[in-house]
Design a protein around this motif. Structure first.
Motif, PDB file in Angstrom:
ATOM      1  N   ALA A 271       0.822  -1.208   0.000  1.00  0.00           N
ATOM      2  CA  ALA A 271       0.000   0.000   0.000  1.00  0.00           C
ATOM      3  C   ALA A 271       0.855   1.257   0.000  1.00  0.00           C
ATOM      4  N   ARG A 272       2.026   1.169   0.627  1.00  0.00           N
ATOM      5  CA  ARG A 272       2.941   2.324   0.673  1.00  0.00           C
ATOM      6  C   ARG A 272       3.431   2.705  -0.710  1.00  0.00           C
ATOM      7  N   ILE A 273       3.668   1.735  -1.581  1.00  0.00           N
ATOM      8  CA  ILE A 273       4.260   2.034  -2.878  1.00  0.00           C
ATOM      9  C   ILE A 273       3.231   2.157  -3.999  1.00  0.00           C
ATOM     10  N   THR A 274       2.002   1.678  -3.764  1.00  0.00           N
ATOM     11  CA  THR A 274       1.023   1.648  -4.847  1.00  0.00           C
ATOM     12  C   THR A 274       0.683   3.041  -5.352  1.00  0.00           C
ATOM     13  N   GLY A 275       0.684   4.026  -4.473  1.00  0.00           N
ATOM     14  CA  GLY A 275       0.318   5.374  -4.878  1.00  0.00           C
ATOM     15  C   GLY A 275       1.473   6.280  -5.229  1.00  0.00           C
ATOM     16  N   GLU A 276       2.694   5.746  -5.304  1.00  0.00           N
ATOM     17  CA  GLU A 276       3.852   6.578  -5.622  1.00  0.00           C
ATOM     18  C   GLU A 276       3.807   7.038  -7.077  1.00  0.00           C
ATOM     19  N   THR A 277       4.100   8.316  -7.287  1.00  0.00           N
ATOM     20  CA  THR A 277       4.018   8.900  -8.623  1.00  0.00           C
ATOM     21  C   THR A 277       5.376   9.347  -9.155  1.00  0.00           C
ATOM     22  N   ALA A 278       6.178   9.982  -8.307  1.00  0.00           N
ATOM     23  CA  ALA A 278       7.431  10.577  -8.779  1.00  0.00           C
ATOM     24  C   ALA A 278       8.382   9.569  -9.430  1.00  0.00           C
ATOM     25  N   LEU A 328     -10.666   6.404  -7.300  1.00  0.00           N
ATOM     26  CA  LEU A 328     -11.547   5.450  -6.620  1.00  0.00           C
ATOM     27  C   LEU A 328     -11.086   4.018  -6.853  1.00  0.00           C
ATOM     28  N   VAL A 329     -10.657   3.702  -8.060  1.00  0.00           N
ATOM     29  CA  VAL A 329     -10.143   2.362  -8.358  1.00  0.00           C
ATOM     30  C   VAL A 329      -8.882   2.084  -7.561  1.00  0.00           C
ATOM     31  N   LEU A 330      -8.018   3.080  -7.429  1.00  0.00           N
ATOM     32  CA  LEU A 330      -6.780   2.897  -6.670  1.00  0.00           C
ATOM     33  C   LEU A 330      -7.075   2.644  -5.193  1.00  0.00           C
ATOM     34  N   ILE A 331      -8.019   3.385  -4.631  1.00  0.00           N
ATOM     35  CA  ILE A 331      -8.398   3.164  -3.231  1.00  0.00           C
ATOM     36  C   ILE A 331      -9.002   1.773  -3.056  1.00  0.00           C
ATOM     37  N   ALA A 332      -9.853   1.369  -3.998  1.00  0.00           N
ATOM     38  CA  ALA A 332     -10.447   0.032  -3.926  1.00  0.00           C
ATOM     39  C   ALA A 332      -9.381  -1.051  -4.011  1.00  0.00           C
ATOM     40  N   PHE A 333      -8.384  -0.824  -4.846  1.00  0.00           N
ATOM     41  CA  PHE A 333      -7.289  -1.790  -4.984  1.00  0.00           C
ATOM     42  C   PHE A 333      -6.548  -1.968  -3.659  1.00  0.00           C
ATOM     43  N   ILE A 334      -6.263  -0.867  -2.988  1.00  0.00           N
ATOM     44  CA  ILE A 334      -5.558  -0.941  -1.709  1.00  0.00           C
ATOM     45  C   ILE A 334      -6.436  -1.604  -0.650  1.00  0.00           C
ATOM     46  N   MET A 335      -7.741  -1.311  -0.663  1.00  0.00           N
ATOM     47  CA  MET A 335      -8.643  -1.954   0.291  1.00  0.00           C
ATOM     48  C   MET A 335      -8.715  -3.457   0.067  1.00  0.00           C
ATOM     49  N   ILE A 336      -8.726  -3.877  -1.190  1.00  0.00           N
ATOM     50  CA  ILE A 336      -8.744  -5.316  -1.496  1.00  0.00           C
ATOM     51  C   ILE A 336      -7.482  -5.981  -0.979  1.00  0.00           C
ATOM     52  N   LEU A 337      -6.343  -5.309  -1.132  1.00  0.00           N
ATOM     53  CA  LEU A 337      -5.089  -5.860  -0.626  1.00  0.00           C
ATOM     54  C   LEU A 337      -5.135  -6.029   0.890  1.00  0.00           C
TER      55      LEU A 337
END
Length: 354
Positions: A271-278, A328-337
């Protein structure tokens, strides 16, 4: 009448006055009403301001009334409880607001077409398009980073807890602590200079995965190390007393006992790395087309997709709606994990009882 009979009829002096169970709810309602009144009288339009005023009034009111009725000792206990509830609400309310806003805005374009198509030749200002290419890229990049980081991190933690006693152990612990604070852009620049500039390997999803694995590795090491330390030494000693080698004790006793916590730590790292953009902007680059090969050419990803859609939308239009839907899809993905981690932890947890 005997003294014993008289003493039985007297009220017990050891039991003081107590407030009813609904006391906290009454104080909370009164604090909210008074906070709204103060905010209206002072001309405060922000809901944050009256919420803070109501929180302060709730804590002070709980202490004042409880101290007068129940005594200062019980009042301190109620004050501590009130502070905990206020801190909990201050943490939950922004999170709930974020989730609500994301769902409200994201469902506008979130459908089967959006999930199964890429942007392709659709311009950012035009309706249509989807995030299939971004979902595929994120799954591959995060999956490769997990495959790289988890074995190294778990083995490192096993060494630190079970074997490490000298200078090497201290050095590893020091560098893990340093890596914990590394900004994501620094990890991206490191892989950029080594993989793309020096080795001339080009942009790819694998390059982004290597940067993500650098960010994920210290979280895996630290969480696994703490879980291994929680395993009672008696279990290790009982296994060793039976003549079982140490490596087999670790494999058959220590790891199964702590597998639930280790799995949770790994999911937190994911979850820490899933939202990284840079790092992905530097290493994976940008494409609107489907690229299923993470080892060649630029590849899409959900964080970069969200960033670009927001940047190109100006706060309006189809791109703005697509950005919220992708979030919303990204948040759902992290919740599923996280749900999967809980399920695995419960499934692999040691069985207790008879």
């Amino acid at each position: 009448m005997s003294n014993a009979t008289l003493s039985d009829k007297r009220p017990s002096s050891l039991k003081g006055a107590t407030l009813p169970k609904w006391f906290a709810w009454a104080v909370a309602a009164g604090s909210i009403a008074l906070g709204l009144g103060i905010s209206a009288a002072a001309g405060l339009d922000s809901s944050i301001q009256w919420g803070l005023i109501a929180s302060v009034l709730f804590v002070l009111g709980s202490y004042g009334i409880s101290a007068r009725v129940e005594g200062r000792r019980q009042a301190k206990d109620r004050t501590a409880t009130s502070l905990i509830w206020v801190a909990f609400l201050l943490a939950v309310i922004p999170l709930a607001s974020l989730v609500y806003e994301t769902i409200k805005r994201g469902v506008k374009v979130l459908d089967g077409y959006f999930l199964s198509h890429s942007m392709g030749v659709v311009a950012d200002t035009e309706p249509g398009g989807g995030i299939y290419h971004a979902i595929l890229g994120t799954l591959e990049q995060v999956g490769i980073a997990t495959v790289i980081s988890v074995p190294i991190g778990v083995l490192t933690a096993i060494y630190l807890v079970e074997y490490g006693r000298g200078k090497l152990s201290k050095a590893i612990t020091f560098f893990v602590d340093v890596m914990t604070g590394i900004p994501s852009i620094v990890a991206g620049l490191f892989i950029l200079s080594l993989w793309i500039i020096i080795l001339d390997m080009g942009y790819s999803g694998f390059a982004g995965s290597m940067a993500l694995s650098i960010l994920m590795l210290p979280v895996v090491v630290r969480s696994t190390e703490e879980m291994l330390k929680l395993v009672p030494n008696e279990l290790r000693e009982a296994s060793l007393a039976l003549g079982v080698p140490k490596w087999r004790t670790i494999l058959k006793v220590v790891l199964p006992t702590s597998i639930g916590g280790i799995t949770t730590g790994v999911m937190l790292a994911v979850a820490r790395i899933t939202g990284e953009t840079a790092p992905l902007l530097l290493l994976v680059w940008v494409t609107n087309f489907i690229n299923a090969n993470p080892f060649k050419d630029p590849q899409g990803s959900l964080p970069v997709y969200i960033y670009l859609q927001f940047a190109n939308s100006g706060g309006l239009g189809p791109a703005y709606d697509r950005a919220w839907a992708a979030a919303l899809v990204l948040i759902a993905f992290i919740m599923i994990l996280n749900l999967a981690a809980r399920g695995i932890a419960r499934w692999k947890a040691p069985k207790t009882g008879r």
